[in-house]
Design an enzyme around this catalytic site. Structure first.
Site, PDB file in Angstrom:
ATOM      1  N   SER A 194       3.385   3.718   8.263  1.00 37.49           N
ATOM      2  CA  SER A 194       2.077   3.809   8.948  1.00 37.49           C
ATOM      3  C   SER A 194       1.992   3.035  10.247  1.00 37.49           C
ATOM      4  CB  SER A 194       0.946   3.360   8.017  1.00 37.49           C
ATOM      5  OG  SER A 194       0.961   4.139   6.838  1.00 37.49           O
ATOM      6  N   HIS A 201       5.795  12.535  -2.321  1.00 42.43           N
ATOM      7  CA  HIS A 201       5.403  12.687  -0.909  1.00 42.43           C
ATOM      8  C   HIS A 201       5.025  14.139  -0.646  1.00 42.43           C
ATOM      9  CE1 HIS A 201       6.921   8.681  -0.559  1.00 42.43           C
ATOM     10  NE2 HIS A 201       6.673   8.638   0.735  1.00 42.43           N
ATOM     11  N   ALA A 240       9.809   5.164   8.675  1.00 47.48           N
ATOM     12  CA  ALA A 240       9.227   5.380   7.353  1.00 47.48           C
ATOM     13  C   ALA A 240       8.065   6.365   7.396  1.00 47.48           C
ATOM     14  CB  ALA A 240       8.772   4.048   6.767  1.00 47.48           C
ATOM     15  N   HIS A 241       7.509   6.635   6.230  1.00 51.69           N
ATOM     16  CA  HIS A 241       6.419   7.620   6.089  1.00 51.69           C
ATOM     17  C   HIS A 241       5.192   7.253   6.925  1.00 51.69           C
ATOM     18  CE1 HIS A 241       5.970   5.329   2.012  1.00 51.69           C
ATOM     19  NE2 HIS A 241       5.537   4.568   2.979  1.00 51.69           N
ATOM     20  N   ASN A 242       4.594   8.285   7.506  1.00 53.48           N
ATOM     21  CA  ASN A 242       3.295   8.182   8.195  1.00 53.48           C
ATOM     22  C   ASN A 242       3.364   7.463   9.534  1.00 53.48           C
ATOM     23  OD1 ASN A 242       2.648   9.163   5.672  1.00 53.48           O
ATOM     24  ND2 ASN A 242       0.832   7.899   5.403  1.00 53.48           N
TER      25      ASN A 242
END
Lengths: 312, 312, 312
Positions: A241, A180, A221-223
């Protein structure tokens, strides 16, 4: 390898966001059409995705495109926290405002900045380069890495900001963690609950908008990008996302599947499991989530049908 | 402002629990009748709730009653942990029994007390004024603030005791965190799982009764009261002001909505979502939870109807 | 007491795994037939389970067999972390490879071993005797007790490895925590998410197989065994003694009831609640979980029946 092998690679990105000079990757079985930025020009791909590479782009074909991309990426960007070799509890290279208070046991890495009036709790860990604004409260035993925090941000004890997100890529020797490179950005007046986790983005950033309030034991979570003044109760689980609009209200133990878009002012009932986009202002519930009246109608109908003798 | 403006304000409370001299607030749209203590006499309220203020009470009318109340409250009570400016890992103002063991990295604030035979794990954080009884085990990397712990209390690693609960109030400049003034009380032989969070009360206390045992990664919100010998499995989520009776058994991933009352000896099946009160001794399951036989009948009926050809 | 009272007791175990010389217990109401190892020869039991004690075995009959067993067990095995009295942040009895990096605030207990190239994050706590292999990343504010970690193991911040599992036993004075004696074993290339908890085994070990990847805020109970290359998303909740095969994929917020066996290559949809064994390669979903097609048929049928006018 095909195309201009001497093309300089100046950065890394997802295919959807790649700019000129960025190395992007296309992975998977090729059955769904990937989102590709108009500026993307250098790809690592497998045979199955070769069909999607834009004409004229340079490409490297391999059985493990995401793995090859991650090897290149890690050669360009070394994870900064692993480069932190100092022994001092508060790094001499950190800038802590004299009007800030650092509690016993707190650790502050090189290049980190702590603004006026901020309180860093006991045994908190602020990684290299982390920026904490003014009048923040960073709770006991929290950890903050790869993050920018505005003013008046509150992290309750045990919050985990900026860890790597969950991504597994195929490598020649088996599955590996996807590296990441993004950050976490918490805007002014954001509050994060105890033991809640907010992962850093993969290439872009994970962002919580101004005055957004997240309860304990939640996972972002990521993004993910949340708008302003969102409220989310405990055990919220937001997959990668996801976009959530301003003033949305998310009940306890709600889960949202990856890439789903939730409009402004949406309400989600406790325990919902959401797999579809929602327009502004709607109220949904259930798993899979649907408009609240429809869900309540189904619950009531089932109860009545299955229990014909009584009506409660 | 209406009534006796010189009336001394000696404390703060919810309207439901206010005693003479306490400043209380009434907020919201006024559509539901608020619970108001017979002794309450000084109110901050909005127009919509003016109708509920008892005759003869003093009142201040504002568009943001809970915000005004919190401003007054924070002027009277300064959060003690933010007042902790010492540099010592174990405060010279803490009382640690010579028969207790404090592990490396543990931090103990001013005014905290640790009793005989207690073990404080590495990197644990005990805030100012926290009281830990005898023969307790306070796990590694835990944090304890605003709390009283009896004897033989066990906190596994990463437990978060006494953080502010989740409450969002409307202020002139947007939403803000509601301040918390209560404590957490863990009676003798209580055990709390790893990374479990128990929030302090808003004005009153959050209480876990004697020998109650809570598993990992659970969330217990402000003002919750559990009786004696309750057992709750992992991922339990208990909303604000819930009451749970003695010897109740709560399965994994159960959620209980705020203000719900659960009787003595109740059993709740794993994954239940409870929105109604339950009488003593009953067993419920499902979401929304209902008596276990009714829930199982619905599950079986649906399966049979939707799958007419087979009977499994 | 019946049988050979002079028989030496050389160890402790569950009845299912007892070897010659091990003290085992039989508890409960005797209505289900307990699993008993062919080598077990020394039992603590209650009247209700007397019928199951093998002929010729030595036995002690008491109203509280598991409690009596735990008293004997704790007399034989003292919890090592409570025996850790040193003041040094890094114990002089720990072996930390010169090519490892220990961050500020990290605590390492006596007898612990950290291999070459491993990174121990700030404010991490490694208990006595913990073994960390080579090239591991032990995140900030993690705690690791009673555990063996292979090479290339990653723990994200706040992970809790090796705490006692959740078990409540009946003692003469009320309920007590069951003591735990097993370990956690994380094989090479295992990754564990932020604030995830993996409990140590009761008598045996809890094991995560090579390259298994677990997301944030998950709970893995005592004696669970995961095979190789399992992937589990956030909020996974795995109850005691569950077995999961190689390459299984477990969605977000899945719960699995105790002792359930999941085959190789199984997929479980997000939010499933699994109460039955699953054969290799199957895909299940729902609560209670069932084959995915059956579950989707029920969801679609209910929606259609309860909403006769539209067909979405």
């Amino acid at each position: 390898m095909e195309g201009d092998g001497d093309l300089p690679v100046s950065g890394i990105a997802s295919a959807a966001n790649a700019q000129a000079g960025d190395l992007a990757f296309l992975d998977g079985n090729g059955k769904s059409v990937p989102e590709i930025s108009a500026n993307a020009g250098i790809f690592v791909t497998n045979e199955a995705n070769l069909q999607y590479v834009p004409e004229g782009a340079s490409k490297l074909v391999t059985r493990f495109p995401r793995y090859a991309h991650s090897v290149a990426a890690l050669a360009m960007y070394k994870p900064r926290h692993l480069d932190w070799t100092g022994e001092a509890r508060i790094s001499p290279d950190a800038q802590v405002h004299e009007g800030a208070h650092v509690s016993p046991g707190a650790v502050i890495g090189p290049g980190a900045v702590v603004g006026e009036g901020s309180w860093i709790g006991p045994n908190a860990s602020l990684g290299p380069g982390v920026q904490v604004g003014r009048h923040c409260q960073i709770g006991a035993n929290t950890s903050v890495f790869c993050a920018l925090l505005g003013d008046h941000v509150t992290l309750l004890a045990g919050a985990r900001i900026g860890e790597a997100g969950f991504g597994v890529l195929a490598a020649p020797d088996g599955q590996r963690d996807a590296p990441h490179f993004g950050r976490v950005i918490l805007q002014d007046h954001v509050s994060i609950g105890a033991n809640t986790c907010i992962d850093r983005g993969v290439f872009e950033d994970t962002i919580m908008g101004e005055r957004t309030k997240i309860d304990n034991l939640s996972q972002i979570a990521h993004n993910v990008v949340f708008g302003r003044s969102v409220i989310m109760a405990a055990f919220g689980g937001i997959s990668g996302s996801v976009r959530v609009g301003n003033h949305a209200m998310i009940g306890g133990r709600v889960g949202i599947a990856d890439h789903v878009r939730v409009g402004d002012g949406v309400s989600l009932a406790a325990s919902s499991g959401l797999f579809r986009n929602i327009e502004d202002g709607e109220t949904w519930g259930g798993t899979p989530a649907k408009p609240i009246r429809q869900w309540m109608r189904e619950v009531a109908w089932l109860q009545k049908q299955a229990n014909p003798k009584k009506n409660n």
